[in-house]
Design a protein around this motif. Structure first.
Motif, mmCIF file in Angstrom:
data_model
loop_
_atom_site.group_PDB
_atom_site.id
_atom_site.type_symbol
_atom_site.label_atom_id
_atom_site.label_comp_id
_atom_site.label_asym_id
_atom_site.label_seq_id
_atom_site.Cartn_x
_atom_site.Cartn_y
_atom_site.Cartn_z
ATOM 1 N N UNK A 5 28.525 41.842 21.862
ATOM 2 C CA UNK A 5 28.848 40.843 20.603
ATOM 3 C C UNK A 5 30.249 40.124 21.103
ATOM 4 N N UNK A 32 37.084 44.671 23.823
ATOM 5 C CA UNK A 32 37.580 44.512 25.021
ATOM 6 C C UNK A 32 37.990 42.794 25.095
ATOM 7 N N UNK A 33 38.880 42.445 26.306
ATOM 8 C CA UNK A 33 39.141 41.233 26.282
ATOM 9 C C UNK A 33 38.636 40.685 27.626
ATOM 10 N N UNK A 34 38.491 39.527 27.550
ATOM 11 C CA UNK A 34 37.931 38.581 28.880
ATOM 12 C C UNK A 34 39.019 38.054 29.743
ATOM 13 N N UNK A 35 40.298 38.345 29.417
ATOM 14 C CA UNK A 35 41.369 37.638 30.097
ATOM 15 C C UNK A 35 41.215 38.220 31.478
ATOM 16 N N UNK A 61 36.959 46.658 29.772
ATOM 17 C CA UNK A 61 37.224 45.490 30.483
ATOM 18 C C UNK A 61 38.745 45.656 30.974
ATOM 19 N N UNK A 62 39.510 44.969 30.864
ATOM 20 C CA UNK A 62 40.828 44.822 31.193
ATOM 21 C C UNK A 62 41.801 45.535 30.111
ATOM 22 N N UNK A 98 32.471 33.171 30.323
ATOM 23 C CA UNK A 98 33.308 34.240 30.956
ATOM 24 C C UNK A 98 32.419 35.500 30.783
ATOM 25 N N UNK A 144 32.886 38.209 19.270
ATOM 26 C CA UNK A 144 33.757 38.095 17.836
ATOM 27 C C UNK A 144 35.068 37.237 17.858
ATOM 28 N N UNK A 153 43.980 46.568 24.411
ATOM 29 C CA UNK A 153 42.646 46.439 24.810
ATOM 30 C C UNK A 153 42.168 47.225 25.853
ATOM 31 N N UNK A 173 37.089 37.491 20.962
ATOM 32 C CA UNK A 173 37.175 38.814 21.454
ATOM 33 C C UNK A 173 36.034 39.460 21.634
ATOM 34 N N UNK A 174 35.680 40.320 22.366
ATOM 35 C CA UNK A 174 34.483 40.837 22.702
ATOM 36 C C UNK A 174 34.363 42.190 22.820
#
Lengths: 241, 61
Positions: free
Chosen positions: A24, B58-61, B11-12, A8, A26, A39, B4-5
């Protein structure tokens, strides 16, 4: 880490958004000490490894980031051995012509230990690489459009790289700035904008209103400049708060 | 386990239900083990030593 999560990140950030910046992945537990509430969340860490700003703060200005960057040493990694302490100190001071002279002398010294010679040669190559990057950066800064910020950075580079090509390039750009009426106008406007911003505390409602008024007057007076555009963007940000 | 990124772009934006204590300003930045990296990111958090780091989680959701 799930393969799906990794895929993703690759798809969204790298492929779709074309992210060129370092990314990165984590684990959730490992970032708990940061106390993330939202976020995205932004934290700034200073060169000493301490937290400089947290998400509750306003994002530090470009000038603040620049002042932090001024404290960064370009010193490459080298063995902890004491024989490298003088060199380490020169790197730390940011006196790159002295680093160059030290390395040239060290490499030419007879009977130099092969391991030390390798370290010195690698450092010399690294210095050349950094100098080339700095010279390239001078060109980028000279192209504008933020000449006020560029002037500050060029003055710093001129000092740091004195006696080396990036300093000569920076000096040339600074002379061009001083001789170009359009750039001079931008520089004056940029400094005036910093002065306006410094007069008010935007965290206070009453002062925020005054700041907006002052910025509006500024944008009108300096119409057509980058500083005026910056002022207009700041007005929009302040009004949205 | 969710991962987590962090990056320098957004991102969102998602609200986390609990409000944990934020790391204090001026405190040493907690080190973070890296699971995977892209775009020439440093291999470990220690590689940021001496640099100015803008961490954007950021999140990938």
């Amino acid at each position: 880490m799930s393969g799906e999560e990794e895929s993703k990140i690759q798809d969204v950030f790298v492929t779709q958004l074309g992210a060129k910046y370092p990314l990165v992945q984590v684990d959730e537990k490992s970032i708990a000490p940061y106390g993330i509430r939202l976020y995205p969340s932004v934290y700034v860490i200073d060169p000493d490894g301490n937290v400089f700003s947290v998400p509750d703060d306003r994002m530090p200005s470009e000038a603040t980031i620049e002042s932090l960057l001024a404290r960064v040493s370009l010193s490459p990694k080298m063995p902890a051995d004491k024989q490298y302490d003088p060199l380490r100190a020169l790197w730390k001071k940011g006196e790159y012509s002295k680093v160059r002279d030290f390395l040239d002398k060290a490499v030419a010294a007879p009977g130099l230990d092969p391991a030390a010679k390798t370290v010195f040669e690698e450092q010399r190559a690294d210095l050349d690489k950094k100098a080339a990057a700095a010279e390239k950066r001078v060109g980028t800064l000279g192209a504008g459009p933020d000449f006020a910020a560029a002037q500050d950075q060029l003055e710093r580079m001129e000092k740091q790289w004195r006696g080396m090509p990036p300093a000569a390039a920076a000096q040339k750009e600074l002379q061009r700035f001083a001789a170009d009426p359009a750039i001079k106008k931008e520089l004056q406007a940029g400094k005036a904008l910093q002065k306006v911003k410094g007069q008010f505390d935007s965290s206070r409602v009453a002062q925020r209103k005054k700041l907006i008024e002052a910025l509006e007057q500024f944008a009108k007076k300096h119409e057509g400049t980058e500083a005026a555009k910056e002022a207009e963007a700041e007005i929009a940000r302040l009004k949205a708060r | 386990m969710a991962n987590r990124l962090f990056s320098v772009l957004a991102a969102a934006t998602l609200v986390v239900a609990a409000a944990p204590a934020q790391v204090a300003k001026g405190a040493p930045a907690p080190a973070i083990p890296f699971v995977k990296t892209w775009n020439d990111a440093p291999a470990s958090f220690d590689d940021f030593a001496g640099k100015v780091v803008i961490l954007k989680f950021s999140e990938t959701w």
